[in-house]
Design an enzyme around this catalytic site. Structure first.
Site, PDB file in Angstrom:
ATOM      1  N   ILE A   1      -8.745   7.906   1.051  1.00  0.00           N
ATOM      2  CA  ILE A   1      -9.329   7.004   0.049  1.00  0.00           C
ATOM      3  C   ILE A   1     -10.850   6.998   0.163  1.00  0.00           C
ATOM      4  O   ILE A   1     -11.558   7.027  -0.855  1.00  0.00           O
ATOM      5  CB  ILE A   1      -8.752   5.585   0.214  1.00  0.00           C
TER       6      ILE A   1
ATOM      7  N   THR B   1     -11.352  -2.997   0.019  1.00  0.00           N
ATOM      8  CA  THR B   1     -10.099  -2.711  -0.683  1.00  0.00           C
ATOM      9  C   THR B   1      -9.062  -2.161   0.287  1.00  0.00           C
ATOM     10  O   THR B   1      -8.090  -1.543  -0.139  1.00  0.00           O
ATOM     11  CB  THR B   1     -10.330  -1.699  -1.826  1.00  0.00           C
ATOM     12  N   ALA B   2      -9.269  -2.378   1.586  1.00  0.00           N
ATOM     13  CA  ALA B   2      -8.382  -1.817   2.608  1.00  0.00           C
ATOM     14  C   ALA B   2      -7.428  -2.882   3.138  1.00  0.00           C
ATOM     15  O   ALA B   2      -6.289  -2.982   2.678  1.00  0.00           O
ATOM     16  CB  ALA B   2      -9.208  -1.202   3.741  1.00  0.00           C
ATOM     17  N   ARG B   3      -7.870  -3.696   4.094  1.00  0.00           N
ATOM     18  CA  ARG B   3      -7.071  -4.782   4.659  1.00  0.00           C
ATOM     19  C   ARG B   3      -7.988  -5.968   4.920  1.00  0.00           C
ATOM     20  O   ARG B   3      -9.094  -5.816   5.440  1.00  0.00           O
ATOM     21  CB  ARG B   3      -6.393  -4.354   5.967  1.00  0.00           C
TER      22      ARG B   3
ATOM     23  N   ASP C   1     -10.563  -7.221  -2.545  1.00  0.00           N
ATOM     24  CA  ASP C   1      -9.255  -7.030  -3.154  1.00  0.00           C
ATOM     25  C   ASP C   1      -8.139  -7.359  -2.177  1.00  0.00           C
ATOM     26  O   ASP C   1      -6.971  -7.370  -2.554  1.00  0.00           O
ATOM     27  CB  ASP C   1      -9.116  -5.577  -3.626  1.00  0.00           C
TER      28      ASP C   1
ATOM     29  N   GLU D   1      -1.936 -12.647   2.980  1.00  0.00           N
ATOM     30  CA  GLU D   1      -1.718 -12.460   1.556  1.00  0.00           C
ATOM     31  C   GLU D   1      -0.358 -13.007   1.169  1.00  0.00           C
ATOM     32  O   GLU D   1       0.624 -12.739   1.861  1.00  0.00           O
ATOM     33  CB  GLU D   1      -1.791 -10.969   1.186  1.00  0.00           C
TER      34      GLU D   1
ATOM     35  N   HIS E   1      -5.264  -7.948  -4.585  1.00  0.00           N
ATOM     36  CA  HIS E   1      -4.695  -6.723  -4.021  1.00  0.00           C
ATOM     37  C   HIS E   1      -4.081  -5.855  -5.123  1.00  0.00           C
ATOM     38  O   HIS E   1      -2.932  -5.408  -5.033  1.00  0.00           O
ATOM     39  CB  HIS E   1      -3.644  -7.042  -2.962  1.00  0.00           C
TER      40      HIS E   1
ATOM     41  N   GLY F   1      -5.724  -3.021  -6.082  1.00  0.00           N
ATOM     42  CA  GLY F   1      -6.341  -1.709  -5.978  1.00  0.00           C
ATOM     43  C   GLY F   1      -5.348  -0.566  -6.029  1.00  0.00           C
ATOM     44  O   GLY F   1      -5.660   0.503  -6.556  1.00  0.00           O
TER      45      GLY F   1
END
Length: 323
Positions: free
Chosen positions: A160, A239-241, A265, A270, A289, A291
């Protein structure tokens, strides 16, 4: 021949039973599939499962211990932080991702740039003001910036991260990256990316984009000390964790004006709790989330996960094994 049992675990915030049923339909020719919203919801199905497909739903040591027939945990994602790898190793259970698939990486890269552009162009405050008939141009203009000519620091130049670097060239950005290992020289040359250590990346980047896996070593990778290295004009995009960042420390930095903004994101946990300060912090652009979630991407993710499971059940080596 005995039909193998597969457990499909899709929590409500990822689509729940409806999404799980659609995923299960792809496996019906190869396995008997039980759809649940949490791994421990159906103890008998867990006990009989030879494989689990999980969509960001935890597979704990307890779940693994309760599944004596289990051989494979297939993550329907690039990440695997929600699976207890140590317990999986102890029980000789293989854990796989969809890391070599392009199922979601292009869309995550697009989401990264959507957040970066929204931050640079102040789209959220501009929209909010204009919806109230407030022509906020004089107030917003000093904080509107360009991507062109800016330094993008990518933390984690994996699949990514490389997609993000490719798109950065189209915006005329300069790219540097940090990671535990250098990328191959030809990759660095193709992407125009230079490797630096993390602290230098944080000190010198205008945009910092996180694309590292979440592990014990990377949890709170950006803590208060590292966030303090950022320029006050810098933006952080994740946009990962969510747990890659100390969320309280980030909220403090934004409130103090120690950095210009953040595009997020992903969160920890979550969905995020209503009391999470970041949800109301100044200078943030937030998305739930999404993405890796488009109509097209969801299908590709499901197909990639199912393909790996069916190949494993047919006796072929699994791909993208992390344990």
């Amino acid at each position: 021949m005995t039909v193998p049992n597969v457990l499909a675990v899709v929590p409500p915030h990822m689509g729940g039973r409806a999404a799980g049923t659609a995923l299960a339909a792809l496996l019906t020719e190869h396995a008997r599939v039980t759809v649940v919203e949490a791994a421990g919801e159906d103890p008998q199905a867990l006990r009989q499962a030879r494989a689990i497909i999980t969509a960001l739903s935890p597979v704990t040591a307890g779940h693994l211990a309760a599944a004596p027939e289990l051989e494979l945990v297939q993550c329907a994602s690039h990440g695997y932080d929600y699976v207890d790898l140590a317990a999986a190793r102890r029980q000789r259970v293989t854990v796989c991702t969809i890391g070599s698939s392009d199922a979601e990486r292009k869309n995550v890269a697009e989401q990264t740039f959507a957040l970066m552009l929204a931050l640079a162009k102040q789209l959220i405050p501009a929209h909010t003001a204009l919806a109230r008939a407030d022509w906020a141009l004089p107030r917003l203009q000093p904080s509107i910036t360009e991507l062109s000519g800016r330094m993008l620091g990518i933390v984690g130049l994996g699949a990514i991260g490389r997609e993000v670097a490719r798109r950065a060239a189209a915006f005329d950005m300069t790219v540097q990256y940090a990671g535990p290992r250098p990328a191959p020289a030809e990759v660095e040359l193709r992407l125009g990316a230079r490797r630096v250590d993390l602290d230098e990346l944080l000190r010198t980047s205008d945009y910092v984009s996180l694309h590292a896996p979440l592990t014990d070593r990377t949890r709170h990778l950006l803590d208060a000390e590292r966030l303090a290295l950022l320029k006050p004009t810098a933006f952080v995009v994740n946009t990962a964790r969510g747990a890659l960042i100390d969320q309280e420390a980030l909220a403090d930095a934004l409130a103090a004006g120690a950095l210009a903004g953040a595009g997020l994101d992903v969160f920890d946990p979550e969905p995020p709790t209503a009391g999470l300060r970041l949800l109301r912090a100044p200078g943030v652009v937030l998305s739930p989330h999404v993405g890796g979630v488009t109509r097209e991407t969801v299908v590709r993710i499901a197909l990639a996960a199912v393909q790996n499971v069916t190949e494993y059940l047919a006796g072929r080596p699994p791909r993208d094994a992390v344990s």
